[in-house]
Design a protein around this motif. Sequence first.
Motif, mmCIF file in Angstrom:
data_model
loop_
_atom_site.group_PDB
_atom_site.id
_atom_site.type_symbol
_atom_site.label_atom_id
_atom_site.label_comp_id
_atom_site.label_asym_id
_atom_site.label_seq_id
_atom_site.Cartn_x
_atom_site.Cartn_y
_atom_site.Cartn_z
ATOM 1 N N ARG A 12 -22.036 70.777 61.666
ATOM 2 C CA ARG A 12 -21.070 70.511 62.351
ATOM 3 C C ARG A 12 -20.948 69.545 63.503
ATOM 4 N NH1 ARG A 12 -16.787 73.159 61.249
ATOM 5 N NH2 ARG A 12 -15.518 72.814 63.381
ATOM 6 N N SER A 13 -22.059 68.860 63.975
ATOM 7 C CA SER A 13 -22.699 68.047 64.709
ATOM 8 C C SER A 13 -23.680 67.785 64.632
ATOM 9 C CB SER A 13 -22.795 69.085 66.202
ATOM 10 O OG SER A 13 -24.156 69.900 66.069
ATOM 11 N N LEU A 14 -23.844 66.076 64.877
ATOM 12 C CA LEU A 14 -24.844 65.066 64.237
ATOM 13 C C LEU A 14 -24.450 64.503 65.049
ATOM 14 C CD1 LEU A 14 -26.634 63.282 61.803
ATOM 15 C CD2 LEU A 14 -23.837 62.403 61.417
ATOM 16 N N LEU A 15 -26.414 64.000 65.178
ATOM 17 C CA LEU A 15 -27.060 63.383 66.145
ATOM 18 C C LEU A 15 -27.829 61.944 65.658
ATOM 19 C CD1 LEU A 15 -28.432 61.766 69.010
ATOM 20 C CD2 LEU A 15 -30.249 63.574 69.231
ATOM 21 N N VAL A 16 -27.565 60.739 65.144
ATOM 22 C CA VAL A 16 -28.298 60.047 65.452
ATOM 23 C C VAL A 16 -28.397 58.835 65.446
ATOM 24 C CG1 VAL A 16 -27.455 57.480 63.482
ATOM 25 C CG2 VAL A 16 -26.021 59.035 62.947
ATOM 26 N N LEU A 17 -29.865 58.882 65.145
ATOM 27 C CA LEU A 17 -31.124 57.970 65.705
ATOM 28 C C LEU A 17 -30.958 56.473 65.519
ATOM 29 C CD1 LEU A 17 -33.858 60.653 67.059
ATOM 30 C CD2 LEU A 17 -31.808 59.366 68.387
ATOM 31 N N GLY A 18 -30.415 55.570 65.974
ATOM 32 C CA GLY A 18 -30.587 54.368 64.931
ATOM 33 C C GLY A 18 -28.864 54.078 64.767
ATOM 34 N N GLY A 19 -28.097 54.281 66.067
ATOM 35 C CA GLY A 19 -26.813 54.490 65.857
ATOM 36 C C GLY A 19 -26.042 53.412 64.583
ATOM 37 N N THR A 20 -26.668 52.296 64.470
ATOM 38 C CA THR A 20 -25.225 51.090 63.642
ATOM 39 C C THR A 20 -26.918 50.627 63.007
ATOM 40 O OG1 THR A 20 -27.504 49.710 64.948
ATOM 41 C CG2 THR A 20 -25.447 49.971 66.102
ATOM 42 N N ASP A 90 -26.442 70.677 65.085
ATOM 43 C CA ASP A 90 -26.814 71.029 64.109
ATOM 44 C C ASP A 90 -27.678 70.542 63.604
ATOM 45 O OD1 ASP A 90 -25.410 72.814 64.962
ATOM 46 O OD2 ASP A 90 -23.086 71.818 63.852
ATOM 47 N N MET A 91 -27.669 68.970 63.299
ATOM 48 C CA MET A 91 -28.152 67.748 62.198
ATOM 49 C C MET A 91 -28.363 66.747 63.618
ATOM 50 S SD MET A 91 -28.071 66.333 58.974
ATOM 51 C CE MET A 91 -28.617 64.333 58.857
ATOM 52 N N ALA A 92 -29.823 66.518 63.446
ATOM 53 C CA ALA A 92 -30.994 65.400 64.089
ATOM 54 C C ALA A 92 -31.162 64.254 62.695
ATOM 55 C CB ALA A 92 -31.366 65.184 65.349
ATOM 56 N N LEU A 93 -30.667 62.419 63.193
ATOM 57 C CA LEU A 93 -30.921 62.334 61.996
ATOM 58 C C LEU A 93 -31.928 61.214 62.364
ATOM 59 C CD1 LEU A 93 -30.734 60.692 58.682
ATOM 60 C CD2 LEU A 93 -28.844 59.433 59.467
ATOM 61 N N LEU A 94 -33.193 60.549 62.525
ATOM 62 C CA LEU A 94 -33.851 60.030 63.028
ATOM 63 C C LEU A 94 -34.028 58.622 61.574
ATOM 64 C CD1 LEU A 94 -37.504 60.135 64.666
ATOM 65 C CD2 LEU A 94 -37.065 58.515 63.140
ATOM 66 N N ALA A 95 -33.428 57.423 62.166
ATOM 67 C CA ALA A 95 -32.722 56.360 60.863
ATOM 68 C C ALA A 95 -32.742 55.048 62.022
ATOM 69 C CB ALA A 95 -31.626 56.808 60.736
ATOM 70 N N PHE A 96 -33.735 55.187 62.513
ATOM 71 C CA PHE A 96 -34.174 53.258 63.532
ATOM 72 C C PHE A 96 -35.197 52.648 62.931
ATOM 73 C CE2 PHE A 96 -35.774 56.259 66.357
ATOM 74 C CZ PHE A 96 -37.427 55.634 66.572
ATOM 75 N N GLY A 97 -35.377 51.762 62.893
ATOM 76 C CA GLY A 97 -36.806 50.801 62.049
ATOM 77 C C GLY A 97 -36.412 49.494 61.754
ATOM 78 N N VAL A 98 -37.253 49.194 61.932
ATOM 79 C CA VAL A 98 -37.388 47.240 61.805
ATOM 80 C C VAL A 98 -37.692 47.462 60.492
ATOM 81 C CG1 VAL A 98 -36.727 46.852 64.053
ATOM 82 C CG2 VAL A 98 -38.966 46.458 63.319
ATOM 83 N N GLY A 140 -31.462 74.040 63.709
ATOM 84 C CA GLY A 140 -30.452 72.891 63.490
ATOM 85 C C GLY A 140 -32.009 71.905 62.468
ATOM 86 N N SER A 141 -31.153 70.778 61.321
ATOM 87 C CA SER A 141 -31.967 70.214 60.233
ATOM 88 C C SER A 141 -32.219 68.782 61.995
ATOM 89 C CB SER A 141 -31.501 69.668 58.962
ATOM 90 O OG SER A 141 -31.359 70.765 58.314
ATOM 91 N N LEU A 142 -33.451 68.317 61.378
ATOM 92 C CA LEU A 142 -34.595 66.901 61.665
ATOM 93 C C LEU A 142 -34.259 66.485 60.221
ATOM 94 C CD1 LEU A 142 -34.771 64.836 63.384
ATOM 95 C CD2 LEU A 142 -37.609 65.693 63.424
ATOM 96 N N VAL A 143 -33.922 65.345 60.241
ATOM 97 C CA VAL A 143 -33.121 64.265 59.279
ATOM 98 C C VAL A 143 -34.551 63.104 59.380
ATOM 99 C CG1 VAL A 143 -32.404 63.423 56.511
ATOM 100 C CG2 VAL A 143 -31.302 65.210 57.806
ATOM 101 N N VAL A 144 -35.516 62.901 58.724
ATOM 102 C CA VAL A 144 -36.496 60.924 59.012
ATOM 103 C C VAL A 144 -36.224 60.486 57.494
ATOM 104 C CG1 VAL A 144 -38.367 60.494 59.555
ATOM 105 C CG2 VAL A 144 -37.846 63.032 60.300
ATOM 106 N N LEU A 145 -36.007 59.250 58.357
ATOM 107 C CA LEU A 145 -35.484 58.299 57.029
ATOM 108 C C LEU A 145 -36.928 57.847 56.798
ATOM 109 C CD1 LEU A 145 -32.303 56.866 57.781
ATOM 110 C CD2 LEU A 145 -33.216 58.392 55.615
ATOM 111 N N SER A 146 -37.497 57.822 56.343
ATOM 112 C CA SER A 146 -39.377 57.141 56.246
ATOM 113 C C SER A 146 -38.833 56.394 54.523
ATOM 114 C CB SER A 146 -40.020 58.255 55.096
ATOM 115 O OG SER A 146 -40.988 57.294 54.926
#
Length: 254
Positions: A12-20, A90-98, A140-146
């Motif tokens: 229900r709630s989402l934290l996006v690390l790398g919001g763009t 509820d979920m954090a998405l680690l999505a930043f990167g270059v 909660g879930s931590l989803v990591v974009l590898s």
Amino acid sequence: MRAAPGPTRLPRSLLVLGGTSGIALAVARRLIARRTRTVWLAGRPSPALEEAAAHLRALGADVRTVPFDALDPESHETALGKVFAEGPVDMALLAFGVLGDQAYDEREPLNAVRVAQTNYTGAVSAGLVTARSLQNQGHGSLVVLSAAAGERARRADFIYGSSKAGLDTFAQGLGDALYGTGVHVMVVRPGFVRSGATAGREAEPFAVTPEEVATAVELGLRRRSETVWVPGVLRLVTSVLRHLPRAVFRRLPL
């Protein structure tokens, strides 16, 4: 796809690390269409971050922006602490990167270091801060974009690939450390993603769209998966490449 037992509900709630991030926003759109109602977009303050927030608000979510800089780990405790102080995540998405530019970065080592600091050391800091906060709230879930590129270093992108290899290993270990605490860690390994970040680059085999990654993330959450390949065939392809003798691997046009 390796999964832990038991399904989970979508957040229900989402934290996006790398919001763009184009991939992150595709995931956010998909989850908003399902169940998500509150979104925090964390990133460097910019018109692009505000535009992303406005776009998600138009879909019906309560969206807030959070100043966050992957290259400033000393600020991560404060920045992310404010998010968790507002309510459960509820979920954090680690999505930043270059991606970097391999040829240029080889000639300019400081640029290569920036790729490593963003994709790996910044992620280690943010990942540990986020994981502890999820553990403190008890769920909660931590989803990591590898990336599939982290499975074996290729001549064409070994700087980026090595940074993702470090991130992937870190995330797997973090998932093991948190097993049984109520916190679920899921590592997502896409291949080449057609997005703004890869505009102008020649697409590689098994290329996918951000929307296809988002679909895989949703399925992984529902299954409580620990590892997700996008597309799924990459699991077999990378396994074959990983076990090729080095002399053979060097001759491949990769």
